[in-house]
Design a protein around this motif. Structure first.
Motif, PDB file in Angstrom:
ATOM      1  N   ASP A 201       0.863  -1.179   0.000  1.00 34.04           N
ATOM      2  CA  ASP A 201       0.000   0.000   0.000  1.00 34.04           C
ATOM      3  C   ASP A 201       0.900   1.230   0.000  1.00 34.04           C
ATOM      4  O   ASP A 201       1.577   1.524   0.990  1.00 34.04           O
ATOM      5  CB  ASP A 201      -0.921  -0.001   1.218  1.00 34.04           C
ATOM      6  N   THR A 202       0.939   1.923  -1.125  1.00 31.60           N
ATOM      7  CA  THR A 202       1.807   3.092  -1.243  1.00 31.60           C
ATOM      8  C   THR A 202       1.258   4.314  -0.519  1.00 31.60           C
ATOM      9  O   THR A 202       1.999   5.276  -0.298  1.00 31.60           O
ATOM     10  CB  THR A 202       2.006   3.438  -2.725  1.00 31.60           C
ATOM     11  N   SER A 203      -0.011   4.288  -0.138  1.00 33.14           N
ATOM     12  CA  SER A 203      -0.592   5.459   0.532  1.00 33.14           C
ATOM     13  C   SER A 203      -0.050   5.638   1.943  1.00 33.14           C
ATOM     14  O   SER A 203      -0.091   6.744   2.492  1.00 33.14           O
ATOM     15  CB  SER A 203      -2.119   5.333   0.571  1.00 33.14           C
ATOM     16  N   GLU A 204       0.464   4.571   2.541  1.00 31.45           N
ATOM     17  CA  GLU A 204       0.986   4.671   3.900  1.00 31.45           C
ATOM     18  C   GLU A 204       2.446   5.106   3.942  1.00 31.45           C
ATOM     19  O   GLU A 204       2.981   5.361   5.016  1.00 31.45           O
ATOM     20  CB  GLU A 204       0.843   3.319   4.604  1.00 31.45           C
ATOM     21  N   SER A 205       3.108   5.182   2.795  1.00 32.48           N
ATOM     22  CA  SER A 205       4.513   5.587   2.766  1.00 32.48           C
ATOM     23  C   SER A 205       4.620   7.102   2.901  1.00 32.48           C
ATOM     24  O   SER A 205       3.797   7.857   2.360  1.00 32.48           O
ATOM     25  CB  SER A 205       5.175   5.130   1.464  1.00 32.48           C
ATOM     26  N   SER A 206       5.655   7.540   3.596  1.00 34.70           N
ATOM     27  CA  SER A 206       5.825   8.971   3.876  1.00 34.70           C
ATOM     28  C   SER A 206       6.752   9.670   2.893  1.00 34.70           C
ATOM     29  O   SER A 206       6.790  10.901   2.865  1.00 34.70           O
ATOM     30  CB  SER A 206       6.367   9.159   5.296  1.00 34.70           C
ATOM     31  N   ASN A 207       7.505   8.922   2.078  1.00 32.70           N
ATOM     32  CA  ASN A 207       8.474   9.527   1.167  1.00 32.70           C
ATOM     33  C   ASN A 207       8.108   9.183  -0.273  1.00 32.70           C
ATOM     34  O   ASN A 207       7.722   8.048  -0.580  1.00 32.70           O
ATOM     35  CB  ASN A 207       9.889   9.022   1.468  1.00 32.70           C
ATOM     36  N   HIS A 208       8.273  10.180  -1.143  1.00 37.05           N
ATOM     37  CA  HIS A 208       7.940   9.992  -2.555  1.00 37.05           C
ATOM     38  C   HIS A 208       8.832  10.905  -3.388  1.00 37.05           C
ATOM     39  O   HIS A 208       9.109  12.054  -3.012  1.00 37.05           O
ATOM     40  CB  HIS A 208       6.469  10.324  -2.824  1.00 37.05           C
ATOM     41  N   LEU A 209       9.285  10.373  -4.540  1.00 37.12           N
ATOM     42  CA  LEU A 209      10.090  11.173  -5.462  1.00 37.12           C
ATOM     43  C   LEU A 209       9.877  10.679  -6.883  1.00 37.12           C
ATOM     44  O   LEU A 209       9.572   9.505  -7.116  1.00 37.12           O
ATOM     45  CB  LEU A 209      11.576  11.126  -5.080  1.00 37.12           C
ATOM     46  N   ASP A 210      10.046  11.599  -7.835  1.00 32.56           N
ATOM     47  CA  ASP A 210       9.961  11.312  -9.268  1.00 32.56           C
ATOM     48  C   ASP A 210      11.258  11.771  -9.921  1.00 32.56           C
ATOM     49  O   ASP A 210      11.755  12.874  -9.634  1.00 32.56           O
ATOM     50  CB  ASP A 210       8.775  12.031  -9.912  1.00 32.56           C
ATOM     51  N   ILE A 211      11.780  10.933 -10.812  1.00 36.36           N
ATOM     52  CA  ILE A 211      13.038  11.239 -11.476  1.00 36.36           C
ATOM     53  C   ILE A 211      12.980  10.740 -12.909  1.00 36.36           C
ATOM     54  O   ILE A 211      12.294   9.743 -13.212  1.00 36.36           O
ATOM     55  CB  ILE A 211      14.231  10.600 -10.715  1.00 36.36           C
ATOM     56  N   ASP A 212      13.683  11.435 -13.783  1.00 38.66           N
ATOM     57  CA  ASP A 212      13.741  11.019 -15.179  1.00 38.66           C
ATOM     58  C   ASP A 212      14.564   9.741 -15.309  1.00 38.66           C
ATOM     59  O   ASP A 212      15.599   9.573 -14.643  1.00 38.66           O
ATOM     60  CB  ASP A 212      14.351  12.139 -16.026  1.00 38.66           C
ATOM     61  N   SER A 213      14.119   8.825 -16.148  1.00 40.58           N
ATOM     62  CA  SER A 213      14.793   7.529 -16.283  1.00 40.58           C
ATOM     63  C   SER A 213      16.196   7.674 -16.866  1.00 40.58           C
ATOM     64  O   SER A 213      17.109   6.930 -16.488  1.00 40.58           O
ATOM     65  CB  SER A 213      13.952   6.597 -17.153  1.00 40.58           C
ATOM     66  N   LYS A 214      16.414   8.621 -17.765  1.00 35.08           N
ATOM     67  CA  LYS A 214      17.747   8.821 -18.323  1.00 35.08           C
ATOM     68  C   LYS A 214      18.710   9.369 -17.276  1.00 35.08           C
ATOM     69  O   LYS A 214      19.892   9.013 -17.259  1.00 35.08           O
ATOM     70  CB  LYS A 214      17.670   9.759 -19.527  1.00 35.08           C
ATOM     71  N   THR A 215      18.224  10.238 -16.416  1.00 35.58           N
ATOM     72  CA  THR A 215      19.070  10.742 -15.327  1.00 35.58           C
ATOM     73  C   THR A 215      19.452   9.626 -14.375  1.00 35.58           C
ATOM     74  O   THR A 215      20.602   9.524 -13.931  1.00 35.58           O
ATOM     75  CB  THR A 215      18.337  11.859 -14.571  1.00 35.58           C
ATOM     76  N   LEU A 216      18.488   8.771 -14.069  1.00 37.90           N
ATOM     77  CA  LEU A 216      18.778   7.648 -13.177  1.00 37.90           C
ATOM     78  C   LEU A 216      19.725   6.651 -13.828  1.00 37.90           C
ATOM     79  O   LEU A 216      20.562   6.041 -13.154  1.00 37.90           O
ATOM     80  CB  LEU A 216      17.471   6.964 -12.782  1.00 37.90           C
ATOM     81  N   SER A 217      19.634   6.485 -15.135  1.00 30.09           N
ATOM     82  CA  SER A 217      20.549   5.582 -15.831  1.00 30.09           C
ATOM     83  C   SER A 217      21.983   6.095 -15.782  1.00 30.09           C
ATOM     84  O   SER A 217      22.931   5.312 -15.643  1.00 30.09           O
ATOM     85  CB  SER A 217      20.105   5.408 -17.285  1.00 30.09           C
ATOM     86  N   SER A 218      22.169   7.406 -15.882  1.00 29.40           N
ATOM     87  CA  SER A 218      23.520   7.971 -15.764  1.00 29.40           C
ATOM     88  C   SER A 218      24.077   7.800 -14.358  1.00 29.40           C
ATOM     89  O   SER A 218      25.293   7.666 -14.177  1.00 29.40           O
ATOM     90  CB  SER A 218      23.498   9.450 -16.148  1.00 29.40           C
ATOM     91  N   VAL A 219      23.201   7.781 -13.359  1.00 24.54           N
ATOM     92  CA  VAL A 219      23.652   7.531 -11.989  1.00 24.54           C
ATOM     93  C   VAL A 219      24.126   6.091 -11.844  1.00 24.54           C
ATOM     94  O   VAL A 219      25.152   5.811 -11.211  1.00 24.54           O
ATOM     95  CB  VAL A 219      22.520   7.840 -10.989  1.00 24.54           C
ATOM     96  N   PHE A 220      23.410   5.147 -12.455  1.00 27.56           N
ATOM     97  CA  PHE A 220      23.798   3.734 -12.370  1.00 27.56           C
ATOM     98  C   PHE A 220      25.120   3.464 -13.076  1.00 27.56           C
ATOM     99  O   PHE A 220      25.832   2.522 -12.719  1.00 27.56           O
ATOM    100  CB  PHE A 220      22.698   2.857 -12.970  1.00 27.56           C
ATOM    101  N   ASP A 221      25.458   4.277 -14.063  1.00 24.46           N
ATOM    102  CA  ASP A 221      26.724   4.078 -14.769  1.00 24.46           C
ATOM    103  C   ASP A 221      27.931   4.351 -13.878  1.00 24.46           C
ATOM    104  O   ASP A 221      29.049   3.932 -14.212  1.00 24.46           O
ATOM    105  CB  ASP A 221      26.788   4.975 -16.005  1.00 24.46           C
ATOM    106  N   SER A 222      27.732   5.043 -12.772  1.00 23.95           N
ATOM    107  CA  SER A 222      28.839   5.325 -11.852  1.00 23.95           C
ATOM    108  C   SER A 222      29.206   4.123 -11.004  1.00 23.95           C
ATOM    109  O   SER A 222      30.271   4.122 -10.372  1.00 23.95           O
ATOM    110  CB  SER A 222      28.475   6.506 -10.938  1.00 23.95           C
ATOM    111  N   PHE A 223      28.364   3.101 -10.977  1.00 25.96           N
ATOM    112  CA  PHE A 223      28.619   1.915 -10.173  1.00 25.96           C
ATOM    113  C   PHE A 223      29.123   0.782 -11.062  1.00 25.96           C
ATOM    114  O   PHE A 223      28.933   0.791 -12.283  1.00 25.96           O
ATOM    115  CB  PHE A 223      27.347   1.471  -9.440  1.00 25.96           C
TER     116      PHE A 223
END
Length: 393
Positions: free
Chosen positions: A137-159
């Motif tokens: 149930d996502t309604s009970e979670s207190s944290n939420h964020l949205d990010i572009d998939s290409k930006t997140l892919s560039s972050v994964f390239d650092s690992f």
């Protein structure tokens, strides 16, 4: 259930299967009123992925529901990937794809209607049916964020590519992503590669963090899920709470289809603290020095030793039974042991070096046992008369 996928949407369906194949080994096809669901779960049961294609996604969608029970259609993932093996070829050659699920015959029929009136038909049998479903149930979670998939892919390239888990540190003013290193000894920690990626809040499309959270989850499954979103330029949303509770990544496209990735996380409070390493001085302060080894050997019980200052003591040999020693035996012992024996059987105190092998070969007869004629018994004597003279013959 029978559905037909038009040509522009076949590529999306094929890429969804390839994305699921990187997570699990089995594919679940679940026909529902609100669309066809594709699901899978990884081998460790820590990641669950579901794609739901709405009826608007298909040109024809006929559920043909005959009972209230939803059929569990599970097939081998490799066979589904073999049907949609090349995504570029599917996009170029396939005009429509027809999927028909027949629970009565326990099989799935897939037809690819290609150009030039070519039709490819596949029949995939069901595996042993079971139910797989993630409850969250996502309604009970207190944290939420949205990010572009290409930006997140560039972050994964650092690992590193073989990095299995990462730790996400989200606070109201900062976001960090670092590789997770299991509790190891101090030497392994020094040689481990540590990567920390820091992002600013404006880089997110939306960022709502109420409390600081340290969440550790698998990176392999998220790479595959984000690869699907990046292929169609879709943003990725994450909903989470604290470590130990599931984190949910989701994406959607204009009401045609939606997907969710649910992963288990590691509770930071359950992690064991590293074992403290004591210094060598502290360890040695509680250990008594071992006693020094004596340079002299103690005589065994029943033995006598003659100690001379500056000379290593030598244990005296046990007295020998002189009655059992014959001259032949004494001669053999003198050659093997290197000692000198007299006729009376007394051993000299000064040993000598054994004779060389070369002397034994050249003077072989010299080292033979001494022959004593008086020791021969009467049975071994040969009694014969004297020979006659030649004159008498």
């Amino acid at each position: 259930m029978k559905c037909i996928i038009p040509s522009p949407n076949v590529k999306v369906f094929a890429r969804a299967i390839h994305s699921l194949a990187k997570i699990g080994d089995e594919l679940y096809l679940v026909p529902q009123i609100d669309g066809l669901a594709l699901r899978t779960i990884n081998s460790s049961r820590s990641a669950f992925t579901s794609f739901l294609f709405n009826p608007a996604y298909f040109s024809v969608y006929d559920e043909q529901k005959t009972s209230d029970e939803v059929p569990n259609c599970k097939i081998i993932m490799r066979r589904a990937v073999a049907i949609f093996k090349s995504i570029s070829q599917v996009d170029r050659m396939v005009e429509a794809a027809c999927i028909q699920i027949d629970p009565s015959e326990s099989q799935v029929r897939i037809e690819l209607r290609c150009k030039f009136n070519v039709t490819k038909s596949y029949v995939v049998p069901f595996l042993e049916a079971d139910t797989v479903k993630a409850q969250y149930d996502t309604s009970e979670s207190s944290n939420h964020l949205d990010i572009d998939s290409k930006t997140l892919s560039s972050v994964f390239d650092s690992f590193l590519q073989n990095q299995e888990e990462v730790t996400m540190i989200a606070s109201p003013g900062e976001f960090k992503l670092k590789n997770f290193i299991e509790d190891q000894d101090e030497m392994s920690r020094r040689h481990a590669v540590s990567t920390v990626f820091t992002m600013k809040i404006p880089e997110f499309q939306s960022y709502a963090i109420k409390e600081t959270s340290h969440v550790t989850y698998c990176l392999k499954e998220l790479r595959s899920f984000n690869g699907f979103a990046e292929a169609f330029s879709l943003p990725l949303s994450a909903t989470f709470d604290v470590g130990g509770k599931p984190i949910v990544f989701a994406l959607s496209h204009e009401g045609f289809y939606e997907a969710a990735l649910v992963m288990a996380t590691i509770d930071e409070n359950s992690a064991t603290d590293p074992i403290p390493v004591n210094t060598g001085e502290r360890l040695l302060s509680h250990v008594e020095p071992p006693p020094k080894a004596s340079t002299q050997r103690e005589p065994k019980p029943g033995k006598t030793s003659h100690l001379t200052p500056g000379v290593t003591p030598i244990l005296a040999k046990e007295p020998l039974n002189r009655e059992l020693l014959t001259p032949d035996v004494m001669a053999e012992m003198s050659m093997d042991q290197g000692g000198i024996w007299d006729i009376e059987g007394n051993e000299e105190t000064v040993p000598r070096s054994p004779p060389s092998k070369k002397a034994r070969v050249v003077f072989k007869r010299c080292f033979d046992a001494t022959f004593y004629p008086q020791n021969m018994t009467a049975a071994t004597r040969v009694l014969a008369p004297d020979s006659d003279d030649d004159d008498e013959s």
